[in-house]
Design a protein around this motif. Structure first.
Motif, mmCIF file in Angstrom:
data_model
loop_
_atom_site.group_PDB
_atom_site.id
_atom_site.type_symbol
_atom_site.label_atom_id
_atom_site.label_comp_id
_atom_site.label_asym_id
_atom_site.label_seq_id
_atom_site.Cartn_x
_atom_site.Cartn_y
_atom_site.Cartn_z
ATOM 1 N N ARG A 193 70.410 44.270 -31.258
ATOM 2 C CA ARG A 193 69.082 44.835 -30.960
ATOM 3 C C ARG A 193 68.417 45.285 -32.255
ATOM 4 O O ARG A 193 68.842 46.272 -32.861
ATOM 5 N N PRO A 194 67.367 44.610 -32.705
ATOM 6 C CA PRO A 194 66.692 45.017 -33.941
ATOM 7 C C PRO A 194 65.877 46.295 -33.716
ATOM 8 O O PRO A 194 65.534 46.631 -32.571
ATOM 9 N N PRO A 195 65.532 47.006 -34.782
ATOM 10 C CA PRO A 195 64.734 48.219 -34.642
ATOM 11 C C PRO A 195 63.415 47.994 -33.909
ATOM 12 O O PRO A 195 62.944 48.890 -33.193
ATOM 13 N N SER A 196 62.836 46.818 -34.046
ATOM 14 C CA SER A 196 61.562 46.543 -33.375
ATOM 15 C C SER A 196 61.694 46.525 -31.859
ATOM 16 O O SER A 196 60.687 46.618 -31.137
ATOM 17 N N ARG A 197 62.928 46.438 -31.353
ATOM 18 C CA ARG A 197 63.139 46.437 -29.902
ATOM 19 C C ARG A 197 63.994 47.624 -29.451
ATOM 20 O O ARG A 197 64.472 47.655 -28.324
ATOM 21 N N GLU A 198 64.157 48.606 -30.341
ATOM 22 C CA GLU A 198 64.942 49.783 -29.965
ATOM 23 C C GLU A 198 64.251 50.552 -28.840
ATOM 24 O O GLU A 198 63.026 50.688 -28.824
ATOM 25 N N ASN A 199 65.034 51.036 -27.897
ATOM 26 C CA ASN A 199 64.521 51.781 -26.761
ATOM 27 C C ASN A 199 64.417 53.262 -27.133
ATOM 28 O O ASN A 199 65.418 53.896 -27.452
#
Length: 248
Positions: free
Chosen positions: A106-112
């Motif tokens: 999970r890249p930072p751009s898709r972190e929840n």
């Protein structure tokens, strides 16, 4: 001989449980902090069956009320606290982001952000809550030790220089923040003789990573116990694994 008292949070399993076992084997009465009564008491009973002085303490590090009640419970039974190990930690969403090969995907751009908030509440605010609540008991000890269980992922130097480390923004940044918390408490408490250090136990096989880690809990507990039992004159405000100081 006066019994020394220790508290380990998040201690009904994994690294926390092994830390409790090791400290109790060294002669400490250890309060085994855990949220769940069944799991906490079962873990404590197992260690008592090994002849160790261990007692379950109801403690949810994400709850102000639970932390205050836990501090009051220990204060009613013990004159002081010699060791505090802030071990409780989570990585909300981490396991779900592991690929088939065990790599974090999970890249930072898709972190929840909800996962990040939950992680910070336990990994950062939890140790602050617990340390603040138990500080009067720690100050009553002649030489208290506080250990913050951090991670290699908390090191900014390693994150910027080692492309092989997972880019786990939520969990990693929570441990970076915990390192900063460690330094802040160490600066305040040094004049009182209380040593505060951060420990990196390494990538250990626990529920947190679906047991994909390559280290055992026995290996992981080594640096935690070492920092919890530092002799006078030892380091404070440091970040260590079993091989020595780590880069922030």
């Amino acid at each position: 001989m006066t019994t020394k008292n220790a508290l380990v949070t998040g201690a009904n399993k994994g690294i926390g449980l092994e830390t409790v076992r090791r400290l109790a084997a060294m002669g400490f009465k250890v309060w085994l902090g855990a949220r769940d009564a069944g799991r906490g008491e079962t873990a404590a009973q197992t260690l008592r069956g090994e002849g160790l002085d261990v007692e379950w303490l109801e403690l949810d590090v994400a709850s102000d009320e639970s932390v205050v009640a836990a501090a009051e419970a220990v204060a009613a039974r013990a004159p002081g606290l010699d060791v505090l190990v802030n071990n409780a930690g989570i990585a909300s969403g981490y396991v779900e982001a592991l690929g088939p090969d065990g790599r974090y995907e999970r890249p930072p751009s898709r972190e929840n952000i909800a996962d990040m908030k939950a992680t910070y509440d336990v990994n950062v605010f939890g140790p602050v809550r617990v340390t603040q609540a138990f500080l009067p008991l720690l100050m009553a000890s002649s030489a208290a030790r506080i250990v913050m269980v951090s991670s290699y992922l908390g090191s900014l130097a390693r994150a910027s220089g080692n492309g092989q480390s997972p880019n786990a923004m939520g969990y990693g940044s929570s441990k970076t923040a915990l390192n900063a918390v460690t330094l802040a408490f160490a600066r305040e408490l040094a004049p009182r003789g209380i040593m505060v250090n951060a420990a990196a136990p390494g990538y250990t096989a626990t529920d947190l990573n679906a047991h994909r880690g390559g280290r055992t809990v026995q290996q992981a507990a080594e640096i935690i116990v070492r920092l919890a039992t530092l002799a006078p004159g030892g380091p404070t405000g440091g970040y260590f694994d079993e091989n020595g100081a780590l880069p922030w």
